[in-house]
Design a protein around this motif. Structure first.
Motif, PDB file in Angstrom:
ATOM      1  N   ALA A  41       6.942  -0.093-110.839  1.00 33.76           N
ATOM      2  CA  ALA A  41       7.396   0.165-109.549  1.00 33.76           C
ATOM      3  C   ALA A  41       6.461   1.172-109.130  1.00 33.76           C
ATOM      4  N   VAL A  42       6.066   2.771-109.668  1.00 33.46           N
ATOM      5  CA  VAL A  42       5.413   3.485-109.318  1.00 33.46           C
ATOM      6  C   VAL A  42       3.330   2.710-109.035  1.00 33.46           C
ATOM      7  N   GLY A  43       3.448   1.585-110.003  1.00 34.12           N
ATOM      8  CA  GLY A  43       1.370   0.944-109.155  1.00 34.12           C
ATOM      9  C   GLY A  43       2.008   0.242-108.585  1.00 34.12           C
ATOM     10  N   ASN A  44       3.193  -0.099-107.434  1.00 36.57           N
ATOM     11  CA  ASN A  44       3.284  -0.691-106.549  1.00 36.57           C
ATOM     12  C   ASN A  44       3.307   0.092-105.214  1.00 36.57           C
ATOM     13  N   ALA A  45       3.849   1.370-105.426  1.00 36.56           N
ATOM     14  CA  ALA A  45       3.452   2.310-104.808  1.00 36.56           C
ATOM     15  C   ALA A  45       2.160   2.793-104.883  1.00 36.56           C
ATOM     16  N   VAL A  46       1.836   3.303-105.541  1.00 34.73           N
ATOM     17  CA  VAL A  46       0.692   3.467-105.558  1.00 34.73           C
ATOM     18  C   VAL A  46      -0.763   2.249-105.193  1.00 34.73           C
ATOM     19  N   ALA A  47      -0.367   0.924-104.789  1.00 30.14           N
ATOM     20  CA  ALA A  47      -1.361   0.113-104.319  1.00 30.14           C
ATOM     21  C   ALA A  47      -0.929   0.584-103.074  1.00 30.14           C
ATOM     22  N   ARG A  48       0.706   0.896-102.608  1.00 30.91           N
ATOM     23  CA  ARG A  48       1.135   0.647-100.794  1.00 30.91           C
ATOM     24  C   ARG A  48       0.202   2.039-100.193  1.00 30.91           C
ATOM     25  N   VAL A  52      -3.635  -1.720-100.192  1.00 31.91           N
ATOM     26  CA  VAL A  52      -4.238  -3.220-101.266  1.00 31.91           C
ATOM     27  C   VAL A  52      -2.792  -3.429-101.994  1.00 31.91           C
ATOM     28  N   ALA A  53      -1.664  -3.483-101.472  1.00 32.43           N
ATOM     29  CA  ALA A  53      -0.450  -4.193-101.301  1.00 32.43           C
ATOM     30  C   ALA A  53       0.067  -4.965-101.184  1.00 32.43           C
ATOM     31  N   GLU A  54      -0.371  -6.113-100.334  1.00 32.67           N
ATOM     32  CA  GLU A  54      -0.669  -7.011 -99.678  1.00 32.67           C
ATOM     33  C   GLU A  54      -1.824  -7.594 -99.602  1.00 32.67           C
ATOM     34  N   TRP A  60      -4.843  -8.806-107.104  1.00 29.75           N
ATOM     35  CA  TRP A  60      -5.495  -7.783-108.382  1.00 29.75           C
ATOM     36  C   TRP A  60      -5.212  -6.624-108.480  1.00 29.75           C
ATOM     37  N   SER A  61      -5.787  -6.649-107.493  1.00 32.00           N
ATOM     38  CA  SER A  61      -5.628  -4.768-107.122  1.00 32.00           C
ATOM     39  C   SER A  61      -4.455  -3.883-107.761  1.00 32.00           C
ATOM     40  N   ARG A  62      -3.473  -4.738-107.269  1.00 32.51           N
ATOM     41  CA  ARG A  62      -2.189  -3.495-107.474  1.00 32.51           C
ATOM     42  C   ARG A  62      -0.989  -4.764-108.757  1.00 32.51           C
ATOM     43  N   HIS A  63      -2.196  -5.343-109.481  1.00 24.26           N
ATOM     44  CA  HIS A  63      -1.803  -5.633-111.318  1.00 24.26           C
ATOM     45  C   HIS A  63      -2.006  -4.621-111.396  1.00 24.26           C
ATOM     46  N   VAL A  64      -3.566  -4.365-111.419  1.00 28.67           N
ATOM     47  CA  VAL A  64      -4.253  -3.356-112.691  1.00 28.67           C
ATOM     48  C   VAL A  64      -3.604  -1.793-112.063  1.00 28.67           C
ATOM     49  N   GLN A  66      -1.159  -1.268-111.844  1.00 30.04           N
ATOM     50  CA  GLN A  66       0.923  -1.637-112.533  1.00 30.04           C
ATOM     51  C   GLN A  66       0.444  -1.066-113.963  1.00 30.04           C
ATOM     52  N   ILE A  67      -0.388  -1.976-114.480  1.00 30.44           N
ATOM     53  CA  ILE A  67      -1.069  -1.472-115.915  1.00 30.44           C
ATOM     54  C   ILE A  67      -1.064  -0.101-115.658  1.00 30.44           C
ATOM     55  N   VAL A  68      -1.937   0.153-115.405  1.00 31.95           N
ATOM     56  CA  VAL A  68      -2.689   1.071-115.418  1.00 31.95           C
ATOM     57  C   VAL A  68      -1.342   2.736-115.598  1.00 31.95           C
ATOM     58  N   ALA A  69      -0.175   1.911-114.134  1.00 29.47           N
ATOM     59  CA  ALA A  69       0.622   3.319-114.372  1.00 29.47           C
ATOM     60  C   ALA A  69       1.877   2.669-115.393  1.00 29.47           C
ATOM     61  N   ALA A  70       1.498   1.743-115.448  1.00 29.89           N
ATOM     62  CA  ALA A  70       3.497   1.744-117.324  1.00 29.89           C
ATOM     63  C   ALA A  70       1.759   1.434-118.614  1.00 29.89           C
TER      64      ALA A  70
END
Length: 95
Positions: A41-48, A52-54, A60-64, A66-70
């Motif tokens: 959720a935090v990774g999605n918010a940062v991507a947004r 780069v959310a959509e 890939w950038s959104r997934h990165v 998410q992984i960093v936030a996790a």
């Protein structure tokens, strides 16, 4: 179906985060899954926020993000878990 995907993604992100963090993590698997869900959720918010959310294709950038936030949340959550419950477990094991 959204909750099922959140749990699956949180589980996978939590396991990846545990594999990336050096040393042993003591938090149980259910808590790692919750940390992974929060990380997603935090990774999605940062991507947004980064705009780069959509994207077309795989995000890939959104997934990165998410992984960093996790990784950060699992590390901090494990430290908090050990601060709250680690000493109690050690005392029970000694007795």
């Amino acid at each position: 179906m959204g909750w099922l995907w959140a749990i699956i993604v949180g589980f996978v992100l939590g396991l990846i985060a545990k594999a990336v963090i050096p040393g042993k993590q003591h938090s149980p698997l259910w808590l790692t899954t919750i940390f992974g869900i929060i990380g997603a959720a935090v990774g999605n918010a940062v991507a947004r926020a980064a705009g780069v959310a959509e994207t077309r294709g795989i995000d890939w950038s959104r997934h990165v993000f998410q992984i960093v936030a996790a990784v950060i949340i699992v590390a901090l959550g494990d430290m908090a878990y050990m601060a709250l419950w680690g000493n109690k477990k050690r005392q029970r094991e000694r007795a």
